[in-house]
Scaffold this active site. Structure first.
Site, PDB file in Angstrom:
ATOM      1  N   GLY A 263      33.638  -6.429 -41.298  1.00 46.70           N
ATOM      2  CA  GLY A 263      32.985  -5.963 -40.079  1.00 46.70           C
ATOM      3  C   GLY A 263      33.933  -5.840 -38.907  1.00 46.70           C
ATOM      4  O   GLY A 263      35.159  -5.877 -39.066  1.00 46.70           O
ATOM      5  N   VAL A 264      33.324  -5.699 -37.729  1.00 53.74           N
ATOM      6  CA  VAL A 264      34.116  -5.485 -36.527  1.00 53.74           C
ATOM      7  C   VAL A 264      34.195  -6.774 -35.722  1.00 53.74           C
ATOM      8  O   VAL A 264      33.474  -7.716 -35.984  1.00 53.74           O
ATOM      9  CB  VAL A 264      33.467  -4.385 -35.656  1.00 53.74           C
ATOM     10  CG1 VAL A 264      33.611  -3.038 -36.316  1.00 53.74           C
ATOM     11  CG2 VAL A 264      32.018  -4.698 -35.356  1.00 53.74           C
ATOM     12  N   SER A 266      36.431  -9.836 -33.222  1.00 50.84           N
ATOM     13  CA  SER A 266      37.579 -10.725 -33.321  1.00 50.84           C
ATOM     14  C   SER A 266      37.508 -11.607 -34.567  1.00 50.84           C
ATOM     15  O   SER A 266      38.513 -11.852 -35.229  1.00 50.84           O
ATOM     16  CB  SER A 266      37.654 -11.577 -32.064  1.00 50.84           C
ATOM     17  OG  SER A 266      36.377 -12.019 -31.699  1.00 50.84           O
ATOM     18  N   VAL A 267      36.290 -12.054 -34.889  1.00 47.36           N
ATOM     19  CA  VAL A 267      36.156 -12.947 -36.037  1.00 47.36           C
ATOM     20  C   VAL A 267      36.504 -12.206 -37.328  1.00 47.36           C
ATOM     21  O   VAL A 267      37.274 -12.697 -38.162  1.00 47.36           O
ATOM     22  CB  VAL A 267      34.714 -13.519 -36.101  1.00 47.36           C
ATOM     23  CG1 VAL A 267      34.499 -14.268 -37.398  1.00 47.36           C
ATOM     24  CG2 VAL A 267      34.445 -14.416 -34.908  1.00 47.36           C
ATOM     25  N   GLU A 288      34.614   0.525 -43.187  1.00 52.07           N
ATOM     26  CA  GLU A 288      34.437   1.593 -42.195  1.00 52.07           C
ATOM     27  C   GLU A 288      35.695   1.750 -41.373  1.00 52.07           C
ATOM     28  O   GLU A 288      36.200   2.833 -41.180  1.00 52.07           O
ATOM     29  CB  GLU A 288      33.343   1.210 -41.200  1.00 52.07           C
ATOM     30  CG  GLU A 288      32.004   1.002 -41.762  1.00 52.07           C
ATOM     31  CD  GLU A 288      31.096   0.469 -40.677  1.00 52.07           C
ATOM     32  OE1 GLU A 288      29.889   0.577 -40.850  1.00 52.07           O
ATOM     33  OE2 GLU A 288      31.572  -0.047 -39.655  1.00 52.07           O
ATOM     34  N   ASN A 378      25.697  -4.995 -29.441  1.00 51.64           N
ATOM     35  CA  ASN A 378      26.307  -3.729 -29.873  1.00 51.64           C
ATOM     36  C   ASN A 378      25.318  -2.917 -30.712  1.00 51.64           C
ATOM     37  O   ASN A 378      24.953  -1.808 -30.365  1.00 51.64           O
ATOM     38  CB  ASN A 378      27.563  -3.998 -30.715  1.00 51.64           C
ATOM     39  CG  ASN A 378      28.607  -4.792 -29.951  1.00 51.64           C
ATOM     40  OD1 ASN A 378      28.722  -4.630 -28.741  1.00 51.64           O
ATOM     41  ND2 ASN A 378      29.331  -5.647 -30.628  1.00 51.64           N
ATOM     42  N   GLY A 382      27.333  -0.770 -39.439  1.00 52.26           N
ATOM     43  CA  GLY A 382      27.260  -0.560 -40.886  1.00 52.26           C
ATOM     44  C   GLY A 382      26.951  -1.827 -41.650  1.00 52.26           C
ATOM     45  O   GLY A 382      26.911  -1.814 -42.884  1.00 52.26           O
TER      46      GLY A 382
HETATM   47  N1  COA Z   1      24.038 -16.766 -29.051  1.00 51.39           N
HETATM   48  C1  COA Z   1      24.374 -16.118 -27.918  1.00 51.39           C
HETATM   49  N2  COA Z   1      25.560 -15.513 -27.739  1.00 51.39           N
HETATM   50  C2  COA Z   1      26.434 -15.559 -28.759  1.00 51.39           C
HETATM   51  C3  COA Z   1      26.166 -16.246 -29.953  1.00 51.39           C
HETATM   52  C4  COA Z   1      24.911 -16.858 -30.076  1.00 51.39           C
HETATM   53  N3  COA Z   1      24.570 -17.506 -31.188  1.00 51.39           N
HETATM   54  N4  COA Z   1      27.227 -16.116 -30.766  1.00 51.39           N
HETATM   55  C5  COA Z   1      28.141 -15.380 -30.121  1.00 51.39           C
HETATM   56  N5  COA Z   1      27.672 -15.053 -28.899  1.00 51.39           N
HETATM   57  C6  COA Z   1      28.352 -14.260 -27.872  1.00 51.39           C
HETATM   58  C7  COA Z   1      29.764 -14.750 -27.614  1.00 51.39           C
HETATM   59  O1  COA Z   1      29.762 -15.847 -26.727  1.00 51.39           O
HETATM   60  C8  COA Z   1      30.379 -13.503 -27.020  1.00 51.39           C
HETATM   61  O2  COA Z   1      29.905 -13.389 -25.693  1.00 51.39           O
HETATM   62  P1  COA Z   1      30.789 -12.755 -24.508  1.00 51.39           P
HETATM   63  O3  COA Z   1      30.921 -11.303 -24.839  1.00 51.39           O
HETATM   64  O4  COA Z   1      29.955 -13.022 -23.291  1.00 51.39           O
HETATM   65  O5  COA Z   1      32.084 -13.500 -24.550  1.00 51.39           O
HETATM   66  C9  COA Z   1      29.738 -12.382 -27.831  1.00 51.39           C
HETATM   67  O6  COA Z   1      28.529 -12.933 -28.364  1.00 51.39           O
HETATM   68  C10 COA Z   1      30.601 -11.868 -28.978  1.00 51.39           C
HETATM   69  O7  COA Z   1      30.939 -12.944 -29.789  1.00 51.39           O
HETATM   70  P2  COA Z   1      32.385 -13.153 -30.414  1.00 51.39           P
HETATM   71  O8  COA Z   1      32.439 -14.559 -30.888  1.00 51.39           O
HETATM   72  O9  COA Z   1      33.439 -12.689 -29.461  1.00 51.39           O
HETATM   73  O10 COA Z   1      32.316 -12.294 -31.727  1.00 51.39           O
HETATM   74  P3  COA Z   1      32.780 -10.850 -32.156  1.00 51.39           P
HETATM   75  O11 COA Z   1      33.635 -10.144 -31.179  1.00 51.39           O
HETATM   76  O12 COA Z   1      33.344 -11.083 -33.489  1.00 51.39           O
HETATM   77  O13 COA Z   1      31.396 -10.053 -32.257  1.00 51.39           O
HETATM   78  C11 COA Z   1      29.241  -9.481 -33.127  1.00 51.39           C
HETATM   79  C12 COA Z   1      30.333 -10.552 -33.004  1.00 51.39           C
HETATM   80  C13 COA Z   1      28.158 -10.040 -34.032  1.00 51.39           C
HETATM   81  C14 COA Z   1      28.655  -9.176 -31.752  1.00 51.39           C
HETATM   82  C15 COA Z   1      29.894  -8.195 -33.734  1.00 51.39           C
HETATM   83  O14 COA Z   1      30.498  -8.523 -34.949  1.00 51.39           O
HETATM   84  C16 COA Z   1      28.858  -7.110 -33.981  1.00 51.39           C
HETATM   85  O15 COA Z   1      28.533  -6.366 -33.085  1.00 51.39           O
HETATM   86  N6  COA Z   1      28.310  -7.067 -35.207  1.00 51.39           N
HETATM   87  C17 COA Z   1      27.258  -6.101 -35.563  1.00 51.39           C
HETATM   88  C18 COA Z   1      27.812  -4.831 -36.123  1.00 51.39           C
HETATM   89  C19 COA Z   1      28.530  -5.070 -37.401  1.00 51.39           C
HETATM   90  O16 COA Z   1      28.423  -6.092 -38.051  1.00 51.39           O
HETATM   91  N7  COA Z   1      29.267  -4.118 -37.853  1.00 51.39           N
HETATM   92  C20 COA Z   1      29.989  -4.323 -39.102  1.00 51.39           C
HETATM   93  C21 COA Z   1      30.061  -3.201 -39.924  1.00 51.39           C
HETATM   94  S1  COA Z   1      31.220  -2.249 -39.036  1.00 51.39           S
END
Ligand code: COA
Length: 505
Positions: A263-264, A266-267, A288, A378, A382
C-alpha cells in the site's frame, strides 16, 4: 518538438495552456491522467483554476486514476472549481473541502473506476486531459510516469487535451503495456499469468480526431519525499518478515514468496524497505505504485521484476533514478489500473496484499479511511481490490496513534472498509495476529494478546469479557460501549479512561 510530437497532422493543435483551459465549461465531467503525484496534467488545471480565481463560474467533476499533485487537486479545490471528485485523493486542501461538504467525494475501489466509466455509471465524460511523453506518428499517446485510467478516458471522453511534458524523459517510452478490457457480456479473461507478461501496446490508442489541443509543459511531477524509517516501522517490518519466513518454513509460500502488493504511506514504504535486509530473493512485485523502496529492492538484487500503474520516485532520488534508468527498464512495467488492480489477476497470481489500517477492531475489521468514524483521510484506494482477492491479506498499523492517546486496536471500528472476512493477518510493532480460520472470540484474544499496546490491553480484555457475558453471542459486543473509546477521545482528547485509572489507583 519533432521527437515529442511525431504526428504531422496534429502540429496545428498545439496551443497554450490558457487557450486549452477555455474549452472547459461549468458542469462538465473531466477525466485526467495521474496516479499518485505522477503523470498528472499540470499546466491546463492551473489555468482552469486561474479562470475561477478571476471570477468565472466554473464547477467540474474530476475523475482521476488516484491521488494527483497540487496543481490539480490543490488548485482546483482551492479555486472552488472542483465540485465532485472520484476515486481517491491525498491533498490536504481537497480533503478539508471534502470534509466540509464543499466537494462531493465518492470514495471507491480503484478497480471500479475504469469500468464505471465504461458502464456509463458516471454519465458522459466531456473532456480527458492526459499527460504524455510523446505522441506517435499515428497520433497515439505515450503516457509518462503513470497510466491509471488514461487509456479508458481517452477512449470514452468526447474530446481530449494532451499535455506533452518535456520534463518527463523520452526513455519512459517502452515501459508501458496498454491492454483494453471489454465490457460484459463480451469480457474475456485477461491473458496475464506472470508478473512480467507483456500483453498490450506501448501506447494508448487514440482517435486523433478527438484531440482538441496539445499543450507543451515542463512542470515536474511533485512527488513527495519519503519519510525516514523509524523504530516502530522497523519493528512492524521485522514482525512481517518473520511471519513470511514462517509461511515458507510451513510450505505455505514458495521461497521467493508470491507477488507482493504494498500500500501507500510511510508505514507501507518502511515495510517494503525492510525486505532489503531479509533473506528473500528473486521477489516480484505486482502492485499499484512503484516507489523508492521497490527501486531499493531492485538495486539490492532482491526484486527481479515490478509491475505497477505508477512510478513515484521521491524528488531526492529522481535524477539518480533516470541516470540509471536503462538498468531498471527491463525490470519495470506500467499497466492501466484496470489491469494492475484487477481482482481477476490478483487472485490468479496469488498476490500477498500488504496494506495499512487506521484502526482495527478486536474481531479483525479494518478502517483505512475515516478518522473517528467521520473525517475522511484519503480513501480506500486499491486496498480493497487486493485485500478481497489476495492469497494472503495483511494489514499493518502502529498499535497506538497520537502519542498513545489513541489505541489503533479498538472494540469496534468507527468506519468499515475491510471486513473480518477479508482480513487474514494483522501486524503491529507489538506482534502478529494470524486470524486465518479463527472464530471471532479466538480472533479477539489473538489480536489483543499479540497486537494491542500494553497501555490498552487490560481495557480491551475488560470490554471483551463484558461483551462475552450472557449466552448466544457469536461476535460479542456491548452496543452501548462499542464506540465509547472514540467518544471519549472526542470529548477528552484521549481514549484512556483516566477517571477509571485514577479510581483503580
Ligand atoms: N486514529 C486516528 N488517527 C490515526 C490513527 C487512528 N487509529 N492511526 C493513524 N492516525 C493518523 C496519524 O496520526 C496521522 O495523522 P496526521 O496526518 O495528523 O499526522 C495519519 O493518520 C496518517 O497516519 P500515518 O501513521 O502517518 O500512516 P500512513 O502515512 O502510512 O497512512 C493510511 C496510513 C491508512 C492513512 C494510508 O495508508 C491510506 O490512506 N490507506 C488507504 C488507501 C490504501 O490502503 N491504499 C493502498 C493500495 S494503494
Amino acid at each position: 518538438m519533432d521527437s515529442r510530437l511525431r504526428c504531422r497532422e496534429l502540429k496545428s493543435k498545439v496551443m497554450s495552456a490558457k487557450e486549452a483551459a477555455k474549452f472547459f465549461k461549468d458542469g462538465m465531467v473531466v477525466g485526467t491522467s495521474g496516479f499518485t503525484p505522477a503523470g498528472y496534467p499540470k499546466a491546463v488545471p492551473l489555468e482552469i483554476a486561474n479562470r475561477a480565481k478571476n471570477g468565472e463560474k466554473i464547477g467540474l467533476t474530476i475523475i482521476t486514476g488516484a491521488s494527483v499533485g497540487p496543481e490539480l487537486d490543490g488548485e482546483l479545490s482551492e479555486s472552488g472549481v472542483m465540485k465532485r471528485r472520484y476515486p481517491y485523493q491525498t491533498n490536504s486542501t481537497c480533503r478539508n473541502k471534502i470534509n466540509n461538504s464543499d466537494i462531493n467525494y465518492c470514495d471507491m475501489h480503484l478497480s471500479h473506476t475504469p469500468q464505471w466509466v465504461k458502464y456509463g455509471f458516471f454519465g458522459n465524460m466531456d473532456i480527458a486531459i492526459v499527460e504524455a511523453v510523446a505522441i506517435t506518428k499515428e497520433g497515439h499517446i505515450i503516457p509518462s510516469t503513470s497510466i491509471g485510467n488514461s487509456n479508458v478516458f481517452v477512449e470514452y471522453a468526447d474530446k481530449i487535451i494532451v499535455e506533452i511534458n518535456t520534463s518527463q524523459p523520452l526513455e519512459l517510452e517502452g515501459i508501458h503495456d496498454i491492454y483494453n478490457v471489454d465490457i460484459p457480456p463480451f469480457r474475456k479473461p485477461i491473458p496475464l499469468t506472470k508478473v512480467d507478461d507483456k500483453i498490450g501496446t506501448n501506447y494508448i490508442n487514440c482517435n486523433k480526431e478527438k484531440i482538441l489541443g496539445i499543450v507543451f509543459t515542463d512542470i515536474k511531477d511533485k512527488t513527495r519525499p519519503v519519510s525516514k524509517i523509524d523504530d516502530v516501522s522497523k519493528k512492524m517490518a521485522d514482525n512481517l518478515i518473520e511471519f513470511l519466513e514462517n509461511e515458507v518454513r510451513e510450505n505455505r509460500l514458495p521461497e521467493n514468496l508470491l507477488p507482493l502488493q504494498s500500500g501507500v504511506g510511510s508505514v507501507a514504504n518502511a515495510v517494503m524497505g525492510g525486505l532489503v535486509n531479509s533473506k528473500f530473493k528473486d521477489l516480484v512485485v505486482y502492485s499499484e505504485v512503484i516507489q523508492d523502496s521497490v527501486i531499493d529492492l531492485i538495486e539490492a538484487g532482491k526484486v527481479k521484476f515490478a509491475s505497477g500503474t505508477s512510478l513515484t520516485i521521491s524528488p531526492e532520488r529522481l535524477d539518480d533514478f533516470y541516470s540509471k534508468f536503462n538498468n531498471y527498464k527491463d525490470k519495470l512495467i506500467l499497466r492501466p489500473q484496470e489491469i494492475s488492480n484487477s481482482p481477476e489477476i490478483a487472485r490468479r497470481l496469488g498476490v500477498i496484499a500488504i496494506n495499512t489500517a487506521i484502526e482495527v477492531d478486536i474481531y479483525g475489521n479494518v478502517n483505512s479511511t475515516n478518522i473517528m468514524g467521520s473525517r475522511m483521510m484519503n480513501g480506500i484506494g486499491g486496498s480493497g481490490d487486493f485485500a478481497r482477492n489476495g492469497y494472503l491479506t495483511i494489514f499493518t498499523t502502529e498499535s497506538i496513534a497520537k502519542n498513545g492517546d489513541i489505541s489503533s486496536i479498538v472494540p469496534m471500528v468507527s468506519h468499515h472498509d475491510h471486513s473480518e472476512h477479508d482480513v487474514m493477518v494483522i501486524v503491529t510493532e507489538q506482534g502478529v495476529a494470524d486470524l486465518r480460520g479463527l472464530s471471532p472470540k479466538e480472533r479477539a484474544i489473538k489480536i489483543i494478546e499479540n497486537c494491542a499496546h500494553p497501555d490498552y490491553k487490560e481495557a480491551l480484555y475488560k470490554y471483551f469479557n463484558e461483551a462475552c457475558e450472557g449466552k448466544y453471542k457469536h461476535t460479542p459486543h456491548v452496543l452501548s460501549k462499542s464506540l465509547s473509546w472514540h467518544d471519549r477521545f472526542m470529548k477528552t482528547g484521549s481514549m484512556q479512561n483516566k477517571e477509571s485509572l485514577s479510581q483503580n489507583n
